[in-house]
Design a protein around this motif. Structure first.
Motif, PDB file in Angstrom:
ATOM      1  N   HIS A  66      34.401  43.860  37.837  1.00  0.00           N
ATOM      2  CA  HIS A  66      34.367  43.191  36.539  1.00  0.00           C
ATOM      3  C   HIS A  66      34.034  41.704  36.660  1.00  0.00           C
ATOM      4  O   HIS A  66      33.152  41.203  35.951  1.00  0.00           O
ATOM      5  CB  HIS A  66      35.710  43.370  35.825  1.00  0.00           C
ATOM      6  CG  HIS A  66      36.096  44.812  35.650  1.00  0.00           C
ATOM      7  ND1 HIS A  66      35.452  45.662  34.790  1.00  0.00           N
ATOM      8  CD2 HIS A  66      37.068  45.555  36.257  1.00  0.00           C
ATOM      9  CE1 HIS A  66      35.994  46.871  34.842  1.00  0.00           C
ATOM     10  NE2 HIS A  66      36.983  46.831  35.721  1.00  0.00           N
ATOM     11  N   THR A  67      34.712  40.993  37.554  1.00  0.00           N
ATOM     12  CA  THR A  67      34.491  39.546  37.672  1.00  0.00           C
ATOM     13  C   THR A  67      33.365  39.209  38.640  1.00  0.00           C
ATOM     14  O   THR A  67      32.899  38.068  38.659  1.00  0.00           O
ATOM     15  CB  THR A  67      35.776  38.855  38.152  1.00  0.00           C
ATOM     16  OG1 THR A  67      36.079  39.292  39.488  1.00  0.00           O
ATOM     17  CG2 THR A  67      36.951  39.190  37.244  1.00  0.00           C
ATOM     18  N   ARG A  68      32.946  40.184  39.450  1.00  0.00           N
ATOM     19  CA  ARG A  68      31.910  39.996  40.488  1.00  0.00           C
ATOM     20  C   ARG A  68      32.354  39.012  41.560  1.00  0.00           C
ATOM     21  O   ARG A  68      31.534  38.528  42.347  1.00  0.00           O
ATOM     22  CB  ARG A  68      30.575  39.520  39.873  1.00  0.00           C
ATOM     23  CG  ARG A  68      30.079  40.365  38.719  1.00  0.00           C
ATOM     24  CD  ARG A  68      29.920  41.814  39.115  1.00  0.00           C
ATOM     25  NE  ARG A  68      28.883  42.004  40.117  1.00  0.00           N
ATOM     26  CZ  ARG A  68      28.641  43.146  40.761  1.00  0.00           C
ATOM     27  NH1 ARG A  68      29.416  44.196  40.523  1.00  0.00           N
ATOM     28  NH2 ARG A  68      27.677  43.235  41.645  1.00  0.00           N
ATOM     29  N   SER A  69      33.633  38.702  41.622  1.00  0.00           N
ATOM     30  CA  SER A  69      34.134  37.791  42.649  1.00  0.00           C
ATOM     31  C   SER A  69      34.422  38.563  43.938  1.00  0.00           C
ATOM     32  O   SER A  69      34.662  39.771  43.914  1.00  0.00           O
ATOM     33  CB  SER A  69      35.404  37.087  42.165  1.00  0.00           C
ATOM     34  OG  SER A  69      36.423  38.031  41.899  1.00  0.00           O
ATOM     35  N   ASP A 116      34.889  42.520  43.202  1.00  0.00           N
ATOM     36  CA  ASP A 116      35.482  43.034  41.972  1.00  0.00           C
ATOM     37  C   ASP A 116      34.372  43.492  41.021  1.00  0.00           C
ATOM     38  O   ASP A 116      33.403  42.760  40.783  1.00  0.00           O
ATOM     39  CB  ASP A 116      36.324  41.943  41.317  1.00  0.00           C
ATOM     40  CG  ASP A 116      37.119  42.470  40.138  1.00  0.00           C
ATOM     41  OD1 ASP A 116      36.527  42.612  39.048  1.00  0.00           O
ATOM     42  OD2 ASP A 116      38.324  42.737  40.299  1.00  0.00           O
ATOM     43  N   THR A 125      33.630  33.634  43.340  1.00  0.00           N
ATOM     44  CA  THR A 125      32.285  34.078  42.979  1.00  0.00           C
ATOM     45  C   THR A 125      31.272  33.486  43.946  1.00  0.00           C
ATOM     46  O   THR A 125      31.596  32.611  44.765  1.00  0.00           O
ATOM     47  CB  THR A 125      31.934  33.640  41.556  1.00  0.00           C
ATOM     48  OG1 THR A 125      31.875  32.205  41.517  1.00  0.00           O
ATOM     49  CG2 THR A 125      32.974  34.144  40.557  1.00  0.00           C
TER      50      THR A 125
END
Length: 262
Positions: free
Chosen positions: A54-57, A52, A21
């Motif tokens: 969903h995870t924003r990573s 990503d 992240t």
């Protein structure tokens, strides 16, 4: 400093087993979170990172691979091919070309002129349609080998009066190319010009391009071209092996450089 941070971010993500992240990257690089966000967003915009949903990573994107692939096809492969092209041109008394596939066309990246005056030539960087001549047959035959490629969807456009225009005849031609591992062009792309070529493959067996010999029809008939099949295929197989070895060396060198910071 910004370039240094961007490069260190790429190396950090290369070493990471999973995504990172913005907070992770800021902590890893010891920089403000706002700076990490700006750098990551910029690298993502240019395709060097992916995020990503969903995870924003973040993780590495295709940009670096595309640049490396372009360099290998346009710099390393031509250099490796040069000795083989020289021997073929001298043996066949024809112009030897190396073309690589890029999207829906072929780019000529290396050549050795025929030692015979008044023969066929083409400049490095010249772009051909993906369906053209020997290249078109080789790439179409590769698709024909796939489970879903039992029949070509259509015949390529006719370039000359000798171009193959029937679907059944074209399918038989592809089966011949697949069986024998080389393709002929008997004035099918350019009037008065003939060629023979074989595929150059990567380590996975996919066709990157082809080595072909090009000459005048008045000097090289079908029989003369067929007699050149063995040296052309041998050159391609040797180049494939050289390129595969070079690929492994490049990957190992890249991994070492990233680990050591060299």
């Amino acid at each position: 400093p910004a370039v240094d941070r961007a490069l260190r971010m790429l190396v950090t993500l290369q070493k990471s087993n999973g995504g990172r992240t913005v907070s992770d990257l800021a902590r890893d690089l010891a920089i403000p979170k706002s700076s990490a966000h700006q750098i990551a967003a910029t690298l993502r915009y240019h395709g060097f990172l992916e995020q990503d949903k969903h995870t924003r990573s973040y993780r590495l994107g295709p940009g670096l691979g595309n640049m490396l692939s372009h360099r290998r096809l346009h710099v390393e492969l031509p250099a490796l091919a040069r000795p083989y092209l020289e021997r073929l041109a001298e043996t066949a008394r024809m112009t030897a070309l190396l073309g690589v596939r890029e999207a829906d066309h072929v780019v000529l990246v290396a050549k050795v002129e025929s030692p015979t005056p008044f023969d066929i030539s083409a400049p490095i960087g010249h772009v051909l349609d993906i369906n053209a001549g020997v290249f078109g047959k080789l790439f179409a035959a590769e698709q024909h080998e796939e489970p879903s490629g039992n029949m070509p969807i259509a015949v390529p456009p006719a370039y000359t009066s000798k171009s193959i225009t029937g679907l059944n005849e074209y399918t038989r031609e592809l089966r011949t190319v697949e069986k024998h591992g080389y393709a002929l062009d008997l004035e099918e792309y350019l009037d008065g010009v003939v060629a023979i070529g074989a595929p150059v493959r990567d380590v996975r067996g996919h066709i990157l391009g082809a080595i072909c010999l090009v000459g005048l029809a008045v000097s090289h008939g079908r029989q003369q071209l067929t007699e050149l099949e063995r040296p052309v295929r041998a050159a391609c197989e040797a180049l494939c092996q050289d390129f595969g070895t070079s690929t492994n060396q490049a990957m190992n060198s890249t991994d070492t450089a990233l680990e050591t910071g060299a």
